[in-house]
Design a protein around this motif. Structure first.
Motif, mmCIF file in Angstrom:
data_model
loop_
_atom_site.group_PDB
_atom_site.id
_atom_site.type_symbol
_atom_site.label_atom_id
_atom_site.label_comp_id
_atom_site.label_asym_id
_atom_site.label_seq_id
_atom_site.Cartn_x
_atom_site.Cartn_y
_atom_site.Cartn_z
ATOM 1 N N ARG A 1 32.296 46.163 43.644
ATOM 2 C CA ARG A 1 31.103 45.873 42.859
ATOM 3 C C ARG A 1 29.833 45.925 43.674
ATOM 4 O O ARG A 1 28.762 46.225 43.164
ATOM 5 C CB ARG A 1 31.229 44.491 42.225
ATOM 6 N N ASN A 2 29.929 45.569 44.958
ATOM 7 C CA ASN A 2 28.724 45.486 45.782
ATOM 8 C C ASN A 2 28.592 46.697 46.698
ATOM 9 O O ASN A 2 27.558 47.349 46.729
ATOM 10 C CB ASN A 2 28.768 44.201 46.597
ATOM 11 N N GLN B 1 40.226 47.657 37.100
ATOM 12 C CA GLN B 1 39.155 47.627 36.114
ATOM 13 C C GLN B 1 37.955 48.438 36.595
ATOM 14 O O GLN B 1 37.264 49.076 35.818
ATOM 15 C CB GLN B 1 38.766 46.167 35.850
ATOM 16 N N ILE C 1 23.040 38.582 52.274
ATOM 17 C CA ILE C 1 24.104 38.573 51.268
ATOM 18 C C ILE C 1 23.819 39.572 50.161
ATOM 19 O O ILE C 1 24.696 40.265 49.677
ATOM 20 C CB ILE C 1 24.228 37.192 50.594
ATOM 21 N N PHE C 2 22.576 39.586 49.736
ATOM 22 C CA PHE C 2 22.295 40.315 48.497
ATOM 23 C C PHE C 2 21.805 41.754 48.717
ATOM 24 O O PHE C 2 21.552 42.468 47.772
ATOM 25 C CB PHE C 2 21.280 39.544 47.660
ATOM 26 N N SER D 1 36.533 42.381 45.241
ATOM 27 C CA SER D 1 35.422 42.334 44.289
ATOM 28 C C SER D 1 34.154 42.856 44.954
ATOM 29 O O SER D 1 33.390 43.630 44.377
ATOM 30 C CB SER D 1 35.252 40.883 43.831
ATOM 31 N N ARG D 2 33.939 42.434 46.203
ATOM 32 C CA ARG D 2 32.759 42.871 46.939
ATOM 33 C C ARG D 2 32.799 44.380 47.197
ATOM 34 O O ARG D 2 31.785 45.078 47.073
ATOM 35 C CB ARG D 2 32.696 42.106 48.265
ATOM 36 N N PRO E 1 44.090 43.742 39.746
ATOM 37 C CA PRO E 1 43.465 43.819 38.409
ATOM 38 C C PRO E 1 41.978 44.210 38.470
ATOM 39 O O PRO E 1 41.504 45.020 37.664
ATOM 40 C CB PRO E 1 43.620 42.396 37.857
ATOM 41 N N LEU E 2 41.270 43.635 39.467
ATOM 42 C CA LEU E 2 39.846 43.919 39.650
ATOM 43 C C LEU E 2 39.590 45.385 39.977
ATOM 44 O O LEU E 2 38.676 46.019 39.450
ATOM 45 C CB LEU E 2 39.376 43.134 40.870
ATOM 46 N N THR F 1 21.868 45.237 48.760
ATOM 47 C CA THR F 1 22.743 46.319 48.330
ATOM 48 C C THR F 1 22.158 47.598 48.912
ATOM 49 O O THR F 1 21.143 48.092 48.457
ATOM 50 C CB THR F 1 22.764 46.435 46.797
ATOM 51 N N ARG G 1 40.972 38.724 47.000
ATOM 52 C CA ARG G 1 40.413 39.045 45.694
ATOM 53 C C ARG G 1 38.889 39.123 45.767
ATOM 54 O O ARG G 1 38.270 40.042 45.230
ATOM 55 C CB ARG G 1 40.836 37.979 44.688
ATOM 56 N N ASN G 2 38.278 38.154 46.476
ATOM 57 C CA ASN G 2 36.821 38.158 46.571
ATOM 58 C C ASN G 2 36.306 39.369 47.344
ATOM 59 O O ASN G 2 35.282 39.951 46.988
ATOM 60 C CB ASN G 2 36.335 36.877 47.248
ATOM 61 N N PHE G 3 37.008 39.734 48.402
ATOM 62 C CA PHE G 3 36.549 40.886 49.188
ATOM 63 C C PHE G 3 36.753 42.188 48.404
ATOM 64 O O PHE G 3 35.930 43.097 48.488
ATOM 65 C CB PHE G 3 37.254 40.933 50.543
#
Lengths: 384, 335
Positions: free
Chosen positions: A95-96, A120, A20-21, A91-92, A116-117, A23, A87-89
């Protein structure tokens, strides 16, 4: 024994966490194209051809040497038509995965919840969804390739006007597509001197619309317009024929597929709708600049996937080509440069239409990009 | 001694607080925070639902609708009518509480699972209203929600804030808020469980007839806890709406209700911390499995199935049992 289990559980947890983490910050050679589409779930008829198109053309572009000498890397997540997942994907992705550009959002709901995400994060975003709210008012980082539902309404009402029709009955489904289309139709009708005398709705899973159609017929209208997609419009078309209503009948671009002709059968005879030229690639005029592009896309898609081409996949094709053009013009993946290149693309000949974008117009198509088709002998026929 | 620690409820709250404090060291970017915040908000909802499912033994198939009413009232009243978010949140909670009372009171006088049928129906009605009233709710395409403001101070995910000389991102402050809300939710839930109400509820769960015989007004307690859990959902729905900034009718759908129930069952019914674990697992899985593409749904189903077959009591209770067994065995190994 239990110690072993614990150790194994710990190992498992560690692997999961790493998954998951992680990067992955590599030498960042490839250009990262992020995408979230409704490849499964109720909107898969949109997302599936879109994903296939993206996969296929990213492969093709890479085989031809990539863009700016760099390979493209497609990072795709399936939102299954769920807006909060989308929205979550998104964000991923921003950001990720830190993608350079996003092409995605099969439905208006998934697009709007992610917008919106992405705004931004200042990442260029090309949406593949229809509703007018996506690009109006203009959001600096959000673009879209399909025509808006308002244009479909304008095109249909324009065709009615040219046939001298002034009194129209409207029937639409209560799903996102139908209800947005209904609102737009009601808003622009007056511009074409057309009065909506009857305004009926049905649920997306209803199986009989005879009652609504009877009320419309009794309202004294000269034509009927159905805004919706899925099986509903096919049922409306069948009911329309069963009731023997002998008035001009219009559908929206939501049913512009061969599948609709199969479902509606002979009842569809004589109805008109606004659609992408992709449905009639061979009847296009030879002087039509879109002809070659449309024929090419259809042939390549059908050869690669062995299934019928869909107008929705074409939105992804145009999105990807616009993205590639913008990156080439910007000469880098600098986000602001790509964004401003996107908004200055002029005269890109796509499958859906000819795009002329501007800072005020982040979609770039005119209502003319819809062709009016009529069903004749069970086939699409180009009228205008 | 360790055994009694495991049993103690204060210990659970302490562990949870510790996890919330330590977690930021493992979160590397805003996306991780994003998921963690959503987990916190949903977990608080599920802790409330667990009071009903785990302790009163009643099933609500419309909890997402209560969540949705809270979210949509916040969206509409703050967005369209410009009300202040916190009063709206409380007002929505009162409205949802009244809806739950009106629905629950007559039905909970009956024995058996009639509540699930009633909540199913209410859930569908609410969902259809939200979906169809396009002018008010934005219809299936959703509606955007203004960011949360508390006493005039706006808390926007996308802004940075100066607090005590430190620059903190809006996302981090939201994380703190979600953490506090979750702790508060757990603390209130545990107090309810340990109060006479909680004991009455557990007696209802065990045997309704026996509870009645010893003089417990079962209908009253059941409807009370139903209202409490609905209010939990409404409040968290409001926060969730303000946090995500955009909501669609899907959050009030039947599918979402099922997801909430699944979180309770997977994590461990009647275990307040267990259900939080259920939320964490169900929220993380789609992200972990996203790389498997087409296999995602299959693996998701398989994991749920295996968990239910091999850990029928839920994740946390089973793990606790294992740990207890391990601790008891240890001295024998030493001999």
């Amino acid at each position: 024994m239990s110690k072993k289990i614990f150790r194994r559980a710990g190992f498992l947890a560690a692997t999961l966490a790493a998954g998951i983490f992680a990067t992955s910050v590599q030498a960042s050679d490839p250009i990262k194209i992020g995408s979230f589409l409704s490849a499964t779930g109720p909107a898969s008829f949109l997302g599936d051809p879109e994903l296939k198109t993206l996969e296929m053309y990213v492969e093709k572009i890479n085989a031809d040497g990539g863009v700016l000498g760099r390979q493209l890397q497609l990072i795709h997540y399936d939102d299954a038509g769920d807006a909060s997942q989308a929205r979550n994907f998104a964000s991923r992705l921003v950001r990720n995965d830190r993608v350079d550009i996003i092409i995605g959002g099969s439905t208006t709901g998934t697009t709007m919840s992610a917008a919106p995400l992405i705004e931004q994060a200042r990442t260029p975003f090309i949406s593949l969804a229809g509703a007018i709210v996506i690009t109006e008012p203009v959001k600096p980082w959000v673009f879209k390739t399909p025509q808006s539902d308002r244009m479909a309404a304008e095109r249909v009402l324009g065709d009615m006007q040219s046939r001298g029709i002034t009194k129209v009955g409207l029937i639409s489904d209560t799903g996102g597509f139908g209800s947005s289309g209904r609102t737009q139709t009601l808003e622009v009708a007056a511009n074409y001197g057309i009065e909506i005398l009857a305004d009926e709705t049905y649920g997306p899973s209803d199986t009989d619309m005879t009652a609504q159609l009877t009320r419309i017929r009794n309202a004294g209208v000269e034509a009927v317009f159905n805004f919706g997609f899925g099986q509903g419009p096919a049922l409306v078309t069948r009911n329309y024929a069963q009731l023997g209503i002998d008035l001009p009948f219009y559908q929206s671009h939501g049913v512009a597929s061969d599948r609709f002709l199969e479902l509606a059968g002979t009842a569809a005879e004589g109805l008109r709708l606004p659609a992408s030229p992709l449905l009639v690639p061979d009847s296009l005029d030879d002087a039509d600049p879109q002809k070659a592009v449309v024929q090419n896309y259809k042939a390549e898609y059908e050869a690669r996937w062995n299934t019928q081409v869909s107008t929705f996949g074409a939105y992804a094709y145009d999105g990807l080509m616009l993205a590639v053009m913008a990156i080439e013009q910007a000469g880098s993946t600098d986000r602001e440069a790509v964004r401003s290149a996107l908004e200055n693309i002029q005269g890109y000949v796509g499958v859906t239409g000819i795009y002329n974008l501007s800072p005020e117009d982040h979609m770039g198509l005119t209502a003319d990009s819809f062709r009016i088709l009529e069903v004749k002998d069970g086939q699409w026929n180009l009228i205008d | 001694m360790l055994n009694s620690l495991f049993q103690s409820r204060q210990f659970g709250l302490l562990v949870l607080a510790l996890i919330i404090i330590v977690l930021p060291f493992g979160l590397q970017n805003d996306f991780h925070y994003d998921i963690a915040i959503q987990m916190g908000l949903i977990a608080a909802t599920v802790v409330g639902l667990n009071l009903l499912v785990g302790f009163a033994g009643q099933i609500s198939l419309g909890h997402a609708a209560f969540f949705g009413v809270g979210a949509y009232m916040s969206a509409i009243l703050t967005g369209t009518y410009g009300w202040s978010p916190i009063p709206v949140l409380l007002f929505a909670a009162v409205v949802v509480g009244i809806i739950a009372f009106v629905v629950g009171r007559p039905i909970l006088r009956l024995k058996g699972h009639y509540l699930s049928m009633a909540t199913l129906a209410v859930g569908f009605i609410i969902y259809i209203i939200i979906n169809n009233e396009r002018r008010i709710t934005g219809g299936p395409d959703g509606i955007s929600v203004p960011s949360l403001s508390i006493f005039g101070a706006e808390l926007n995910v996308f802004n940075d804030y100066q607090i005590l000389g430190m620059t903190l991102s809006g996302t981090f402050l939201w994380y703190v808020l979600a953490g506090v809300l979750l702790l508060l939710a757990v603390w209130i839930a545990q107090n309810i469980i340990d109060s006479p109400i909680g004991r009455a509820l557990r007696s209802v769960h065990g045997s309704e007839v026996a509870a009645r015989v010893v003089g417990v007004d079962t209908a009253r307690f059941k409807s009370l806890v139903f209202v409490i859990s609905a209010v939990y959902a409404s409040i968290m729905g409001s926060f969730y709406a303000h946090y995500t900034g955009f909501i669609t009718p899907q959050i009030a759908s039947f599918e979402h209700s099922i997801v909430l129930i699944t979180m309770v069952v997977l994590g461990g019914m009647a275990s307040t911390l267990g259900v939080i674990l259920g939320v964490v697992v169900l929220k993380l899985l789609p992200q972990v499995l996203a790389d498997f593409q087409e296999l995602e749904m299959m693996m998701f189903g398989l994991i749920l199935m295996l968990t239910m077959i091999f850990m029928p009591k839920g994740l946390l209770p089973t793990l606790q049992g294992l740990a207890r067994k391990y601790l008891r065995k240890k001295p024998e190994e030493g001999v």
